[in-house]
Design a protein around this motif. Structure first.
Motif, PDB file in Angstrom:
ATOM      1  N   GLY A 241       0.792  -1.230   0.000  1.00  0.00           N
ATOM      2  CA  GLY A 241       0.000   0.000   0.000  1.00  0.00           C
ATOM      3  C   GLY A 241       0.825   1.281   0.000  1.00  0.00           C
ATOM      4  N   VAL A 242       2.090   1.231   0.401  1.00  0.00           N
ATOM      5  CA  VAL A 242       2.874   2.491   0.418  1.00  0.00           C
ATOM      6  C   VAL A 242       2.964   3.107  -0.961  1.00  0.00           C
ATOM      7  N   LEU A 243       2.791   2.277  -1.996  1.00  0.00           N
ATOM      8  CA  LEU A 243       2.839   2.798  -3.369  1.00  0.00           C
ATOM      9  C   LEU A 243       1.761   3.844  -3.596  1.00  0.00           C
ATOM     10  N   ASN A 244       0.841   3.909  -2.657  1.00  0.00           N
ATOM     11  CA  ASN A 244      -0.216   4.916  -2.752  1.00  0.00           C
ATOM     12  C   ASN A 244      -0.292   5.799  -1.507  1.00  0.00           C
ATOM     13  N   TYR A 245       0.779   5.871  -0.742  1.00  0.00           N
ATOM     14  CA  TYR A 245       0.771   6.668   0.498  1.00  0.00           C
ATOM     15  C   TYR A 245       1.325   8.069   0.288  1.00  0.00           C
ATOM     16  N   GLY A 246       0.596   9.040   0.857  1.00  0.00           N
ATOM     17  CA  GLY A 246       1.150  10.376   1.060  1.00  0.00           C
ATOM     18  C   GLY A 246       1.536  10.479   2.533  1.00  0.00           C
ATOM     19  N   GLU A 247       1.870  11.694   2.976  1.00  0.00           N
ATOM     20  CA  GLU A 247       2.306  11.885   4.363  1.00  0.00           C
ATOM     21  C   GLU A 247       1.263  11.393   5.369  1.00  0.00           C
ATOM     22  N   GLU A 248       0.015  11.796   5.162  1.00  0.00           N
ATOM     23  CA  GLU A 248      -1.009  11.479   6.147  1.00  0.00           C
ATOM     24  C   GLU A 248      -1.357   9.993   6.184  1.00  0.00           C
ATOM     25  N   ASP A 249      -1.187   9.292   5.057  1.00  0.00           N
ATOM     26  CA  ASP A 249      -1.447   7.841   5.049  1.00  0.00           C
ATOM     27  C   ASP A 249      -0.400   7.132   5.908  1.00  0.00           C
ATOM     28  N   ALA A 250       0.853   7.529   5.720  1.00  0.00           N
ATOM     29  CA  ALA A 250       1.930   6.916   6.501  1.00  0.00           C
ATOM     30  C   ALA A 250       1.709   7.218   7.988  1.00  0.00           C
ATOM     31  N   ARG A 251       1.359   8.471   8.274  1.00  0.00           N
ATOM     32  CA  ARG A 251       1.153   8.854   9.675  1.00  0.00           C
ATOM     33  C   ARG A 251      -0.001   8.079  10.300  1.00  0.00           C
ATOM     34  N   GLY A 252      -1.044   7.841   9.539  1.00  0.00           N
ATOM     35  CA  GLY A 252      -2.192   7.086  10.055  1.00  0.00           C
ATOM     36  C   GLY A 252      -1.761   5.720  10.564  1.00  0.00           C
ATOM     37  N   VAL A 253      -0.961   5.013   9.789  1.00  0.00           N
ATOM     38  CA  VAL A 253      -0.521   3.662  10.170  1.00  0.00           C
ATOM     39  C   VAL A 253       0.392   3.751  11.406  1.00  0.00           C
ATOM     40  N   PHE A 254       1.342   4.664  11.368  1.00  0.00           N
ATOM     41  CA  PHE A 254       2.311   4.786  12.456  1.00  0.00           C
ATOM     42  C   PHE A 254       1.614   5.209  13.751  1.00  0.00           C
ATOM     43  N   GLN A 255       0.755   6.205  13.635  1.00  0.00           N
ATOM     44  CA  GLN A 255       0.118   6.730  14.849  1.00  0.00           C
ATOM     45  C   GLN A 255      -0.873   5.739  15.455  1.00  0.00           C
ATOM     46  N   ASN A 256      -1.369   4.808  14.633  1.00  0.00           N
ATOM     47  CA  ASN A 256      -2.233   3.754  15.168  1.00  0.00           C
ATOM     48  C   ASN A 256      -1.445   2.642  15.819  1.00  0.00           C
ATOM     49  N   GLY A 257      -0.137   2.828  15.882  1.00  0.00           N
ATOM     50  CA  GLY A 257       0.701   1.830  16.547  1.00  0.00           C
ATOM     51  C   GLY A 257       1.008   0.633  15.664  1.00  0.00           C
ATOM     52  N   LYS A 258       0.850   0.802  14.332  1.00  0.00           N
ATOM     53  CA  LYS A 258       1.001  -0.351  13.441  1.00  0.00           C
ATOM     54  C   LYS A 258       2.301  -0.360  12.632  1.00  0.00           C
ATOM     55  N   ALA A 259       3.281   0.461  13.025  1.00  0.00           N
ATOM     56  CA  ALA A 259       4.557   0.420  12.307  1.00  0.00           C
ATOM     57  C   ALA A 259       5.693   0.800  13.250  1.00  0.00           C
ATOM     58  N   LEU A 260       6.859   0.204  12.992  1.00  0.00           N
ATOM     59  CA  LEU A 260       8.036   0.484  13.816  1.00  0.00           C
ATOM     60  C   LEU A 260       8.698   1.800  13.413  1.00  0.00           C
TER      61      LEU A 260
END
Ligand code: GLC
Length: 421
Positions: A241-260
């Motif tokens: 899915g990162v192939l379609n991520y902007g800043e806020e998409d990446a932040r959504g995953v990280f801030q939900n505790g789903k990425a290192l």
């Protein structure tokens, strides 16, 4: 929020009318491409409006810098003065130079307080086309708690990042977080990918696409290797899915505790630290890793405030720009929204450093960030950037190898350049 602001603006206009204020004029300000920015931009602009008898209307541009520029160029080509104060990306002064007011007359030398490189960037043909508002550099956000749990320290190289991500992903997935990711970043085909991919290329010692003299340098083995390395992360430590991520998409995953790990800009800090954030107090910030034989590299980003040449209220708009870019407002925005000041002295301000320890610890990252080749390529920059992100995207999608992509890209850039940029 928007409706509330409009409602507020309406109420203010009525109040001013009733009081017989001398100017019943409205100034429209572009800001707020995310929630925090809207709050910290609109609020301060309204304070100024109240004090000076202007109704402030907020125009929220598209969140993607690419879509934002496309729309703005249409509006300015039509000589529209609808938006008086424009929020412009650090790579736009050369593109928009014919449509912005020279602020020298209004700044009274205030630009001397700001980082000289940004002031130089915003000065085209001797005209100060925009005041620096906040600066950006790409950063590595990491989960402090998880690195500790797995006895790891922030990675210095991309290879270490990959190894750490694999280890923690395996552990967290086994512990039941089935969709836990190693690394999220921006890989959608847009300006944000140009920023991320320039970091990879530069961190491997592969240069900066087009150098300061205008020479096309991207067709080299280090750049190719950097792109191949990033491609190897996808479907491995990063979701497809990162192939379609902007800043806020990446932040959504990280801030939900789903990425290192996450690559993002400073604004993500204040949101990660918000009272309702699931990762509050669990986040650290470090320089982005180095490539093989390379260096830590961060792309220079950031936003400026400019006055639309077609504005019906150029003087008031310029005064508002000077207020919004002043030390007082930059300090409030830094504390509340983790927007990096462009006024050098603010990096010594204890309140700012307390709220954003990384601004002090990583000052070198901000002052040493790599610029995209906007000055060298001028009006052609949007085409250059598009060709670069397309090339990077094709490697990430595994449609071409790094070596093929940079060779083809150099050919495309030669066409864009023809005689000169
Ligand atoms: C950030 C940067 C800006 C960059 C954009 C790309 O907003 O400040 O310079 O162009 O991200 O998505």
């Amino acid at each position: 929020m928007k409706a509330r602001l409009q409602h507020f603006a309406g109420a203010l206009a009525l109040a001013l009318g009733a009081a017989g204020a001398s100017h019943a004029a409205t100034l429209t300000v572009s800001c707020g491409s995310n929630a925090a920015d809207l709050k910290f931009c609109a609020g301060y602009a309204e304070d100024w409006g109240k004090a000076h008898g202007y109704t402030i209307k907020v125009y929220t541009p598209p969140a993607s810098s690419t879509d934002n520029l496309a729309l703005l160029r249409q509006q300015l080509a039509a000589k529209s003065g609808d938006v008086d104060v424009l929020m412009i990306d650090v790579v736009w002064p050369g593109v928009l130079k014919d449509h912005l007011l020279d602020l020298k007359k209004y700044s009274k030398g205030a630009e001397a307080q700001h980082f000289p490189a940004i002031v130089a960037n915003n000065t085209v043909d001797g005209k100060l086309l925009a005041m620096p508002w906040f600066t950006d550099a790409g950063l590595l956000f990491y989960r402090k708690d998880l690195l500790e749990k797995y006895k790891l320290t922030p990675p210095q190289t991309w290879d270490e990042l990959e190894a750490d991500a694999k280890k923690v992903m395996a552990g967290e997935r086994a512990a039941g977080v089935a969709d836990f990711q190693g690394f999220v970043f921006q890989a959608k085909a847009y300006e944000g990918l140009t920023c991320d991919a320039l970091e990879w290329v530069n961190s491997f010692g592969g240069g900066d696409i087009v150098d300061k003299s205008g020479a096309i340098t991207i067709d080299n083995a280090k750049a190719a290797k950097a792109l191949d390395t990033a491609a190897s992360w996808i479907g491995n430590i990063a979701p497809e899915g990162v192939l379609n991520y902007g800043e806020e998409d990446a932040r959504g995953v990280f801030q939900n505790g789903k990425a290192l790990f996450m690559r993002n800009w400073p604004y993500a800090w204040s949101l990660a630290q918000a009272p309702d954030s699931p990762i509050k107090d669990k986040v650290g910030v470090a320089p982005l890793p180095m490539g093989v034989g390379g260096r830590h590299a961060a792309t220079l980003g950031g936003w400026q405030l400019a006055v639309n040449k077609y504005s019906k209220h150029p003087e008031a708009a310029a005064e508002l720009v000077m207020y919004m870019t002043s030390a007082e407002i930059q300090k409030k925005r830094a504390i509340g929204g983790s927007y990096n000041p462009t006024i050098m002295a603010l990096y010594k301000d204890p309140d700012i450093i307390k709220a954003n320890p990384f601004m002090g610890q990583l000052l070198d990252v901000f002052t040493g960030a790599v610029a995209r080749p906007a000055t060298a390529t001028g009006l052609k920059y949007p085409e250059v950037s598009r060709a670069f992100w397309d090339a990077a995207h094709s490697v990430l999608e595994k449609k071409s190898s790094g070596a093929e992509a940079v060779k083809k890209l150099a050919g495309t850039l030669k066409q864009v350049k023809r005689q000169a940029w």
